[in-house]
Design a protein around this motif. Structure first.
Motif, short mmCIF file in Angstrom:
data_model
loop_
_atom_site.label_atom_id
_atom_site.label_comp_id
_atom_site.label_asym_id
_atom_site.label_seq_id
_atom_site.Cartn_x
_atom_site.Cartn_y
_atom_site.Cartn_z
N LEU A 192 13.83 8.08 -105.73
CA LEU A 192 14.62 7.69 -104.57
C LEU A 192 15.73 8.70 -104.33
O LEU A 192 16.42 9.11 -105.26
N LEU A 251 14.05 3.58 -97.20
CA LEU A 251 14.46 2.27 -97.70
C LEU A 251 15.91 2.01 -97.35
O LEU A 251 16.76 2.90 -97.45
N PHE A 253 17.10 -4.62 -101.55
CA PHE A 253 16.35 -3.63 -100.79
C PHE A 253 15.47 -4.30 -99.73
O PHE A 253 14.91 -5.37 -99.96
N GLY A 254 15.33 -3.61 -98.62
CA GLY A 254 14.35 -3.99 -97.63
C GLY A 254 12.99 -3.45 -98.01
O GLY A 254 12.86 -2.70 -98.98
N LEU A 302 21.35 1.88 -114.13
CA LEU A 302 20.63 0.75 -113.58
C LEU A 302 19.13 0.94 -113.74
O LEU A 302 18.63 2.04 -113.64
N TYR A 340 15.42 -0.48 -112.21
CA TYR A 340 14.76 -1.19 -111.12
C TYR A 340 13.27 -1.24 -111.39
O TYR A 340 12.69 -0.35 -112.02
N GLN A 390 9.79 -1.27 -109.21
CA GLN A 390 9.32 -1.02 -107.86
C GLN A 390 7.84 -1.32 -107.74
O GLN A 390 7.01 -0.65 -108.35
N PRO A 430 12.31 -1.43 -104.42
CA PRO A 430 12.68 -1.71 -105.81
C PRO A 430 13.50 -3.00 -105.92
O PRO A 430 14.28 -3.32 -105.03
N LEU A 445 12.18 2.37 -112.25
CA LEU A 445 13.14 3.40 -111.85
C LEU A 445 14.44 3.24 -112.62
O LEU A 445 14.92 2.13 -112.83
#
Lengths: 114, 111
Positions: A43, A91, A105-106, B34, B36, B38, B43, B88
């Motif tokens: 990301l 995102l 998150f969308g 952090l 996550y 996904q 995520p 992630l």
């Protein structure tokens, strides 16, 4: 309750055209974030809003990218003169407070530039 | 240059196995790390770690941070097919408003 929504879910556009991506954050969330995920990459942070202002735009990859947020709610990410390398999933996330770790998150918008 | 590196890049295990995912980082002025999960595109948040040596646990998932050696691990015990996802890792510095993400570990759990 309603989560973060994004539209469109998929967008295919021709190289050189402009596109506009929309994000509706969770009601009451003051912070809003845009990310990009390209194939095989992590990301990438693009920009964040606190209210309607964007204190940090340094993640925007070029001056073809811009974003705005109105009324402390909806945000639009605009990409002008799209290039093939802009193809990615975009995102959006929102959080109650700035720098809150609980970002919601969308589903993202998959942009394909042909 | 600030960066986050995850390993392995991908992993295939059988249901019931235990897996350990790694995240190492080099970030100036560390604030938090952090994790996550996904699936598909968006995520979902798992853990936030700020202090060394304190394990965070949620069901079969647990995570711990080592701020001296600059890494974190995410453990998943008794894996299930629903654990298949990209995991992630992101690091937040205490300056600015950016998160530095790793490229993720793709976990596949087969029946």
């Amino acid at each position: 309750g309603a989560g973060v929504s994004q539209s469109p879910s998929n967008k295919v556009t021709e190289k050189g055209k402009d596109v506009e991506l929309r994000c509706d954050p969770i009601s009451g969330h003051t912070a809003l974030y845009w990310y990009r995920q390209s194939l095989g990459q992590g990301l990438e942070f693009l920009i964040y809003f606190q209210g309607n202002s964007a204190p940090d735009k340094s993640g925007l990859p070029s001056d073809r990218f811009s974003a705005e947020r109105t009324g402390g709610s909806v945000s639009t990410l605009t990409i002008q003169r799209t290039q093939q390398e802009d193809s990615a999933v975009y995102l959006c996330a929102s959080s109650l407070y700035q720098l809150s770790y609980e970002q919601y998150f969308g589903p993202g918008t998959r942009l394909t530039v042909t | 240059e600030d960066k986050v590196v995850q390993s392995p890049l991908s992993l295939v295990v059988h249901e019931g196995d235990t897996v350990t995912l790694n995240c190492s980082y080099e970030v100036t002025n560390f604030r938090s790390l952090l994790w996550y999960k996904q699936e598909k595109k968006a995520p979902t948040f798992l853990f936030m770690l700020t202090s060394s040596g304190i394990e965070k646990k949620s069901g079969r998932l647990s995570s711990i941070l080592d701020k001296k050696e600059l890494f974190s691990i995410l453990n998943i015990t008794a894996t299930q097919t629903g654990d298949s996802a990209i995991y992630l890792c992101a690091v937040e510095p205490n300056t600015g408003n950016q998160f530095y993400f790793g490229t993720g570990t793709s976990l596949t759990v087969i029946p």
